[in-house]
Design a protein around this motif. Structure first.
Motif, PDB file in Angstrom:
ATOM      1  N   SER A   1       0.819  -1.221   0.000  1.00 51.93           N
ATOM      2  CA  SER A   1       0.000   0.000   0.000  1.00 51.93           C
ATOM      3  C   SER A   1       0.849   1.265   0.000  1.00 51.93           C
ATOM      4  O   SER A   1       0.391   2.312  -0.429  1.00 51.93           O
ATOM      5  CB  SER A   1      -0.920   0.017   1.223  1.00 51.93           C
TER       6      SER A   1
ATOM      7  N   GLY B   1      -7.608   1.240   3.562  1.00 50.97           N
ATOM      8  CA  GLY B   1      -8.431   2.028   2.646  1.00 50.97           C
ATOM      9  C   GLY B   1      -8.831   3.361   3.247  1.00 50.97           C
ATOM     10  O   GLY B   1      -8.817   4.392   2.565  1.00 50.97           O
TER      11      GLY B   1
ATOM     12  N   ASP C   1      -7.236   7.103   2.021  1.00 51.40           N
ATOM     13  CA  ASP C   1      -8.289   7.833   1.320  1.00 51.40           C
ATOM     14  C   ASP C   1      -8.029   9.336   1.441  1.00 51.40           C
ATOM     15  O   ASP C   1      -8.208   9.921   2.515  1.00 51.40           O
ATOM     16  CB  ASP C   1      -9.656   7.465   1.899  1.00 51.40           C
TER      17      ASP C   1
ATOM     18  N   ARG D   1     -15.783   3.327  -0.061  1.00 42.58           N
ATOM     19  CA  ARG D   1     -14.474   3.724  -0.605  1.00 42.58           C
ATOM     20  C   ARG D   1     -13.357   2.883   0.012  1.00 42.58           C
ATOM     21  O   ARG D   1     -12.440   2.460  -0.683  1.00 42.58           O
ATOM     22  CB  ARG D   1     -14.223   5.218  -0.365  1.00 42.58           C
TER      23      ARG D   1
ATOM     24  N   TYR E   1     -10.898   0.110  -2.001  1.00 38.53           N
ATOM     25  CA  TYR E   1      -9.441   0.118  -1.872  1.00 38.53           C
ATOM     26  C   TYR E   1      -8.956  -1.265  -1.438  1.00 38.53           C
ATOM     27  O   TYR E   1      -7.983  -1.797  -2.003  1.00 38.53           O
ATOM     28  CB  TYR E   1      -9.016   1.178  -0.843  1.00 38.53           C
TER      29      TYR E   1
ATOM     30  N   LYS F   1      -8.912  -3.808  -4.262  1.00 44.83           N
ATOM     31  CA  LYS F   1      -7.781  -3.589  -5.181  1.00 44.83           C
ATOM     32  C   LYS F   1      -6.475  -4.052  -4.545  1.00 44.83           C
ATOM     33  O   LYS F   1      -5.635  -4.667  -5.200  1.00 44.83           O
ATOM     34  CB  LYS F   1      -7.687  -2.115  -5.563  1.00 44.83           C
TER      35      LYS F   1
END
Length: 150
Positions: A16, A79, A83, A112, A116, A119
């Motif tokens: 990440s 995530g 963000d 959201r 994330y 993904k």
């Protein structure tokens, strides 16, 4: 035990690129069935391992998927941490004047973070991830339906 989980999460943290701090606790301080939280002010992700275990048992009937579950919850919290719109959305949530607006913003923030996570996890544990996401977002869908009278 916490070190075992930390080494499990390290690849996701590296992937990440996040600089978020990670804390692991046993139980949520308010005895809520919450697996993790992200603090915007301290840029810290806290995982509540005992709560994640309870969630895992409730959803899957055993701890067979515990490691995957921990990774999925962590990816979701990453995530939130990554963000770029979170602080704006959080401000809008604080200023929301109606329950409908609050429900929609809370859902957006959670959705959201889940997008994330999906993904980041790149299709690993796909079936487990989908089941956890569906369970996690269910109360938001119900709240929005209530607000719209559906």
């Amino acid at each position: 035990m916490k070190e075992e989980y930390r080494s499990l999460l390290q690849p996701l943290l590296i992937q990440s690129g996040s600089k978020a701090k990670i804390e692991m606790e046993g139980h949520h301080p308010e005895s809520r069935l919450v697996g993790g939280k992200y603090s915007l002010t301290t840029h810290t992700i806290t995982l509540y391992i005992e709560e994640i275990k309870k969630q895992c048992i409730q959803l899957f009937g055993s701890l067979a998927f515990l490691e995957a579950y921990i990774c999925i919850v962590f990816a979701h919290e990453l995530g939130h941490a990554e963000d770029q719109a979170l602080s704006i959305l959080a401000d809008r949530l604080d200023a929301a004047k109606s329950e409908t607006e609050k429900a929609r913003l809370q859902f957006l923030i959670e959705k959201r973070a889940w997008n994330y996570a999906e993904k980041l996890l790149q299709k690993t544990h796909r079936t487990i991830t989908k089941k956890i996401i569906t369970q996690s977002l269910q109360s938001y869908y119900q709240e929005i339906e209530l607000q719209y009278g559906a």
